[in-house]
Write an enzyme that holds these catalytic residues in place. Structure first.
Site, mmCIF file in Angstrom:
data_model
loop_
_atom_site.group_PDB
_atom_site.id
_atom_site.type_symbol
_atom_site.label_atom_id
_atom_site.label_comp_id
_atom_site.label_asym_id
_atom_site.label_seq_id
_atom_site.Cartn_x
_atom_site.Cartn_y
_atom_site.Cartn_z
ATOM 1 N N GLU A 152 -2.573 -8.897 3.135
ATOM 2 C CA GLU A 152 -2.999 -9.406 4.446
ATOM 3 C C GLU A 152 -4.492 -9.218 4.686
ATOM 4 O OE1 GLU A 152 -2.197 -5.068 5.302
ATOM 5 O OE2 GLU A 152 -1.453 -6.606 3.922
ATOM 6 N N CYS A 154 0.841 -1.199 0.000
ATOM 7 C CA CYS A 154 0.000 0.000 0.000
ATOM 8 C C CYS A 154 0.880 1.254 0.000
ATOM 9 C CB CYS A 154 -0.992 -0.043 1.167
ATOM 10 S SG CYS A 154 -2.351 1.145 0.982
ATOM 11 N N HIS A 167 -3.728 -4.647 -0.201
ATOM 12 C CA HIS A 167 -3.263 -5.258 1.040
ATOM 13 C C HIS A 167 -3.374 -6.781 0.939
ATOM 14 C CE1 HIS A 167 -2.895 -1.705 3.704
ATOM 15 N NE2 HIS A 167 -3.832 -1.200 2.922
#
Length: 203
Positions: A187, A78, A185
């Site tokens: 994650e 990001c 992202h």
């Protein structure tokens, strides 16, 4: 060991948890010695570019990151990806790390429809434009999770994957040498994101 750079910004816990779920040893650190001994480095980031760059500068880690990027895989996520570029025009002009050629600009002026929501937030499919080991477990068109108002431009040579938003080809994944970046992202991108992180951890 994967070192997650701690400079006061980023989704450190969720990123660390994702890597541990993959069975990888991850450590959140601002210790230069640990960055030097790590197998891979992840530079996370959320918020405004200028503030994040100032915080990173304050840690004294910039020279270490630039040196280690020559020797081992480094992944920016990001805002961490945006910081890899030469500069950003987010609320002024700010220097980046210069690891990937290109610049970061406001998404809004380039949209076909000015009524489209910015930040570009939510799930979007990722088109792979260049094959790469990072996509070892990833299929073209899988969905990933974005949250951003600025995006990387003038970086076609380094671009590996893109997502379409409002007529804009949003730079989703880049690579130059040992340095990778994802605007989304991993994650927060479910199983697809975990598989990208798994591939990075194996580089």
């Amino acid at each position: 060991m994967i070192a997650i750079v701690d400079y006061g910004v980023g989704n450190l816990f969720s990123l660390s948890s994702s890597l541990k779920a993959l069975g990888r040893t991850a450590e959140i650190t601002c210790d230069p010695a640990k960055l030097r001994t790590a197998d891979q480095i992840i530079l996370p980031g959320v918020g405004a570019f200028g503030d994040a760059r100032a915080k990173l500068d304050a840690t004294g880690l910039v020279p270490v990151l630039l040196e280690e990027a020559k020797r081992k895989p480094l992944l920016g996520i990001c805002l961490g990806m945006q910081m890899l570029f030469d500069k950003s025009f987010e609320y002024g002009e700010h220097p980046g790390l210069g690891l990937v050629p290109g610049e970061v600009a406001d998404l809004r002026p380039d949209l076909d429809d000015p009524a489209l929501k910015v930040p570009h937030m939510g799930w979007n499919s990722l088109e792979i434009v260049k094959d790469d080991p990072l996509f070892r477990y990833f299929q073209p068109g899988e969905y990933v999770y974005y949250v951003h108002s600025f995006y990387a431009k003038h970086c076609a040579e380094s671009t590996l994957g893109v997502s379409s938003y409002g007529g804009v080809s949003v730079t989703g994944v880049v690579r130059r040498g040992n340095v990778w970046g994802t605007q989304f992202h991993p994650e927060k991108s479910g199983d697809a994101g975990l598989r990208l992180l798994k591939a990075f951890a194996e580089l």
